[in-house]
Enzyme design. Sequence first.
Site, PDB file in Angstrom:
ATOM      1  N   PRO A  16     -52.695 -64.360   5.895  1.00 15.14           N
ATOM      2  CA  PRO A  16     -52.160 -65.727   5.808  1.00 15.14           C
ATOM      3  C   PRO A  16     -50.639 -65.674   5.858  1.00 15.14           C
ATOM      4  CG  PRO A  16     -52.888 -64.969   3.649  1.00 15.14           C
ATOM      5  CD  PRO A  16     -53.274 -63.902   4.623  1.00 15.14           C
ATOM      6  N   MET A  17     -50.036 -66.437   6.768  1.00 15.98           N
ATOM      7  CA  MET A  17     -48.574 -66.411   6.930  1.00 15.98           C
ATOM      8  C   MET A  17     -48.055 -67.829   7.075  1.00 15.98           C
ATOM      9  SD  MET A  17     -48.155 -63.084   9.442  1.00 15.98           S
ATOM     10  CE  MET A  17     -49.634 -63.451  10.409  1.00 15.98           C
ATOM     11  N   GLN A  69     -56.434 -70.005   1.877  1.00 15.27           N
ATOM     12  CA  GLN A  69     -55.627 -69.430   0.797  1.00 15.27           C
ATOM     13  C   GLN A  69     -54.976 -70.538  -0.003  1.00 15.27           C
ATOM     14  OE1 GLN A  69     -51.700 -67.334   1.067  1.00 15.27           O
ATOM     15  NE2 GLN A  69     -52.873 -65.588   0.274  1.00 15.27           N
ATOM     16  N   CYS A  99     -46.904 -64.227  -3.022  1.00 11.89           N
ATOM     17  CA  CYS A  99     -45.772 -64.865  -2.338  1.00 11.89           C
ATOM     18  C   CYS A  99     -44.553 -64.900  -3.251  1.00 11.89           C
ATOM     19  CB  CYS A  99     -46.145 -66.269  -1.885  1.00 11.89           C
ATOM     20  SG  CYS A  99     -44.815 -67.117  -1.006  1.00 11.89           S
ATOM     21  N   LYS A 138     -55.162 -62.140  -3.424  1.00 12.71           N
ATOM     22  CA  LYS A 138     -54.181 -61.311  -2.700  1.00 12.71           C
ATOM     23  C   LYS A 138     -52.965 -61.155  -3.596  1.00 12.71           C
ATOM     24  CE  LYS A 138     -51.892 -60.757   1.773  1.00 12.71           C
ATOM     25  NZ  LYS A 138     -50.466 -60.629   1.420  1.00 12.71           N
ATOM     26  N   HIS A 170     -51.043 -56.137  -1.128  1.00 12.10           N
ATOM     27  CA  HIS A 170     -49.847 -55.852  -0.339  1.00 12.10           C
ATOM     28  C   HIS A 170     -49.158 -54.686  -1.028  1.00 12.10           C
ATOM     29  CE1 HIS A 170     -46.142 -57.584   1.951  1.00 12.10           C
ATOM     30  NE2 HIS A 170     -46.088 -56.266   1.858  1.00 12.10           N
ATOM     31  N   ASN A 210     -52.747 -54.185   2.701  1.00  3.44           N
ATOM     32  CA  ASN A 210     -51.877 -55.006   3.539  1.00  3.44           C
ATOM     33  C   ASN A 210     -50.448 -54.492   3.401  1.00  3.44           C
ATOM     34  OD1 ASN A 210     -50.204 -58.070   3.045  1.00  3.44           O
ATOM     35  ND2 ASN A 210     -50.913 -57.424   5.044  1.00  3.44           N
ATOM     36  N   GLY A 211     -49.653 -54.707   4.451  1.00  5.46           N
ATOM     37  CA  GLY A 211     -48.243 -54.351   4.380  1.00  5.46           C
ATOM     38  C   GLY A 211     -47.841 -53.296   5.392  1.00  5.46           C
ATOM     39  N   GLY A 212     -47.054 -53.687   6.379  1.00  8.52           N
ATOM     40  CA  GLY A 212     -46.499 -52.728   7.324  1.00  8.52           C
ATOM     41  C   GLY A 212     -47.491 -52.081   8.264  1.00  8.52           C
TER      42      GLY A 212
END
Length: 338
Positions: A16-17, A69, A99, A138, A170, A210-212
């Site tokens: 989700p972004m 989300q 976030c 998350k 993350h 998650n992440g990179g």
Amino acid sequence: MNPAATMAARRFSVAPMMDWTDRHCRSFHRLLTRHSLLYTEMITTGAVLHGDRRRLLRFDPDEHPVALQLGGSDPRDLAESARIAQDFGYDEVNLNVGCPSDRVQDGRFGACLMAEPRLVGDCVAAMKRAVSIPVTVKCRIGIDDQDPEVALDAITTAVKDAGVDALIVHARKAWLKGLSPRENRDVPPLDYDRVYRLKAAHPHLHISINGGIGSVEAAQAHLQHVDGVMMGRAAYQEPWRLLAVDPQLFGAVPSFAGPRQALEAFFPYVERELAEGTRLHAMTRHVLGLFRSVPGARAFRRHIAVHAVKPDAGIAVLRDALAHLVDTAASMPHTAAA
């Protein structure tokens, strides 16, 4: 979609972004991968409860499996929002505990909830009582001066005891004091091993990382240690990568031979939305990276950037943009920048 099918789809998901993964983006990504789990942008409980629900929550049936989300910290509001999400047909509801934006902190949700694991557990428990679809969380590995060994264990224990169906981590801290939201996506170092240790300590809890994560090959490597992988910016900025997800991660036939065919399959959706009054730019902004390494990609992007924003822009803009690509555009892009 039944919970078991949603669980299977969680092997790979698109993160989700905010301002990115809207319904147009998700409809486009669904053409590229039929089997992964897609997520909405974060939507606050206040918006769900008091805003224009149809505008905020509507999605195309072809998006399934798709998760909503939520941002919030009041168990009652989250429970009611989860119930609304289920009624709208979402396959999962996810609580944002990662976030780092100032607006989120002011609202007492997002990453700042890493400091309140008991409250997060209460929120998950309330949502679980309200719905039958999966409830997931998350989070980050910690915030500010927290010890990730302690902080991540605390949040995991709290949500696990509350019956959470999956945890997406993350694999970096969020520094709420001193870093901007953008810097928090890159500056804190990644610690994948911390997430691997968490999975080893909780073998029966579905844990995604998650992440990179910038490629499907990297996702495959992570899947040796965890249950699922969530890809964010790479999936959005270079969506052609998603064409490899189904064959490499789900053992399924790819949806299309290459990005050109995928974009052409997006045309009917674009035409339907144009007929309903949606501006072309709202949809074409999500396809700009599709041919990033194909000869003619710069001209493709330039044509869309110039013409898609015009008030009368129609499907011809996309067709004309495709004409800038050479015939090899039907093949998979390379990794070099165009």
